[in-house]
Design a protein around this motif. Structure first.
Motif, PDB file in Angstrom:
ATOM      1  N   VAL A   7       0.626  -1.198   0.035  1.00 27.77           N
ATOM      2  CA  VAL A   7       0.034   0.179   0.028  1.00 27.77           C
ATOM      3  C   VAL A   7       0.898   1.086  -0.011  1.00 27.77           C
ATOM      4  O   VAL A   7       1.971   1.293   0.527  1.00 27.77           O
ATOM      5  CB  VAL A   7      -0.954  -0.267   1.180  1.00 27.77           C
ATOM      6  N   VAL A   8       0.358   2.396  -0.863  1.00 26.00           N
ATOM      7  CA  VAL A   8       1.062   3.445  -0.849  1.00 26.00           C
ATOM      8  C   VAL A   8       0.173   4.524  -0.356  1.00 26.00           C
ATOM      9  O   VAL A   8      -1.060   4.573  -0.914  1.00 26.00           O
ATOM     10  CB  VAL A   8       1.540   3.953  -2.182  1.00 26.00           C
ATOM     11  N   VAL A   9       0.416   5.296   0.494  1.00 30.04           N
ATOM     12  CA  VAL A   9      -0.556   6.308   1.214  1.00 30.04           C
ATOM     13  C   VAL A   9      -0.224   7.782   1.223  1.00 30.04           C
ATOM     14  O   VAL A   9       1.096   8.128   1.108  1.00 30.04           O
ATOM     15  CB  VAL A   9      -0.660   6.075   2.660  1.00 30.04           C
ATOM     16  N   PHE A  10      -1.342   8.428   0.598  1.00 30.70           N
ATOM     17  CA  PHE A  10      -0.838  10.027   0.163  1.00 30.70           C
ATOM     18  C   PHE A  10      -1.862  10.563   1.421  1.00 30.70           C
ATOM     19  O   PHE A  10      -2.966  10.616   1.519  1.00 30.70           O
ATOM     20  CB  PHE A  10      -1.505  10.217  -1.052  1.00 30.70           C
ATOM     21  N   ASP A  11      -1.298  11.818   1.810  1.00 30.06           N
ATOM     22  CA  ASP A  11      -2.264  12.877   2.385  1.00 30.06           C
ATOM     23  C   ASP A  11      -2.523  13.826   1.235  1.00 30.06           C
ATOM     24  O   ASP A  11      -2.119  13.475  -0.015  1.00 30.06           O
ATOM     25  CB  ASP A  11      -1.349  13.633   3.433  1.00 30.06           C
ATOM     26  N   PHE A  12      -3.644  14.763   1.519  1.00 28.50           N
ATOM     27  CA  PHE A  12      -4.049  15.549   0.273  1.00 28.50           C
ATOM     28  C   PHE A  12      -3.390  16.971   0.705  1.00 28.50           C
ATOM     29  O   PHE A  12      -2.671  17.374  -0.230  1.00 28.50           O
ATOM     30  CB  PHE A  12      -5.495  15.582   0.104  1.00 28.50           C
ATOM     31  N   ASP A  13      -4.091  17.655   1.541  1.00 30.36           N
ATOM     32  CA  ASP A  13      -3.834  19.218   1.623  1.00 30.36           C
ATOM     33  C   ASP A  13      -2.146  19.380   2.184  1.00 30.36           C
ATOM     34  O   ASP A  13      -1.680  18.813   3.025  1.00 30.36           O
ATOM     35  CB  ASP A  13      -4.653  19.372   3.050  1.00 30.36           C
ATOM     36  N   GLY A  14      -1.652  19.947   1.324  1.00 29.38           N
ATOM     37  CA  GLY A  14      -0.088  20.448   1.538  1.00 29.38           C
ATOM     38  C   GLY A  14       0.636  19.259   0.827  1.00 29.38           C
ATOM     39  O   GLY A  14       1.798  19.301   0.881  1.00 29.38           O
ATOM     40  N   THR A  15       0.101  18.003   0.433  1.00 28.62           N
ATOM     41  CA  THR A  15       0.871  17.163   0.084  1.00 28.62           C
ATOM     42  C   THR A  15       0.825  16.844  -1.476  1.00 28.62           C
ATOM     43  O   THR A  15       1.590  16.791  -2.478  1.00 28.62           O
ATOM     44  CB  THR A  15       0.651  15.860   0.803  1.00 28.62           C
ATOM     45  N   LEU A  16      -0.669  16.609  -1.897  1.00 30.46           N
ATOM     46  CA  LEU A  16      -1.104  16.712  -3.315  1.00 30.46           C
ATOM     47  C   LEU A  16      -1.529  17.997  -3.793  1.00 30.46           C
ATOM     48  O   LEU A  16      -1.445  18.193  -4.954  1.00 30.46           O
ATOM     49  CB  LEU A  16      -1.952  15.520  -3.464  1.00 30.46           C
TER      50      LEU A  16
END
Length: 201
Positions: A7-16
């Protein structure tokens, strides 16, 4: 039988994406309605709560107390169209690359359910996990997807899909994501202003 998956996990705000969707949506509402301005005294009090307890729920709800169901219906579509332009250019390509490598790709964010799924609809995540809000009272949290709650939410998603998750990489810009970053084989820290990688472990 449970299946082990990478699994690869992404945050959204400030990350993507540049900025914070919650804050930017509030600004969007301030420019289009008188109602938020009437709640400024309450927001001032709530900001003290944020200083005293950054992970607290009370101040988060009261900072958004001006929101109504009709405001969300009226303003969210225009905001989503505008805020999607704030996404960092590498985001979509990186998600595609991770998926092409055979990994499950999960977005886990504190952003609310009336914004986040639509903001990333064009990106093929295996799951989009976010804060769950009361539909009739969109300022009120049913589940705050922040801090350690992100790990609990990912584990619940994995269990529902009969997965044993092996987090090989986690992307974030914020120390509040340390519980999620610490279970990843690789931590990728992103500069929230530029979208560039800061450091990895």
């Amino acid at each position: 039988m449970l299946k082990k998956v990478d699994v690869v996990v992404f945050d959204f705000d400030g990350t993507l994406s540049c900025g914070d969707a919650n804050i930017e949506f509030a600004k969007y509402c301030f420019r289009r309605s008188i109602r938020p301005w009437l709640y400024l005294p309450l927001m001032a009090v709530a900001s003290v709560g944020k200083f005293l307890n950054p992970g607290g729920l009370w101040w988060r709800e009261n900072m958004r107390r001006f929101l109504t169901e009709s405001m969300v219906k009226k303003f969210a579509p225009g905001f989503i169209k505008q805020h999607r332009r704030e996404r960092f250019g590498w985001a979509k390509d990186q998600v595609i690359a991770e998926r092409n490598a055979g990994r499950r790709v999960v977005l886990i964010s504190a952003s609310p359910d009336y914004l986040l799924p639509a903001l990333v609809r064009d990106i093929k995540f295996d799951a989009v996990i976010c804060s769950q809000m009361d539909k009739r009272r969109p300022w009120k949290y049913k589940f705050l997807c922040w801090g350690a709650n992100k790990v609990y939410a990912m584990d619940e998603w994995a269990a529902n899909n009969k997965y044993i998750p092996r987090v090989i990489r986690s992307y974030s810009d914020s120390a509040s994501d340390m519980p999620l970053m610490e279970i990843a084989a690789e931590e990728v820290w992103v500069d929230r202003k530029t979208g560039l990688r800061k450091r990895s472990k």
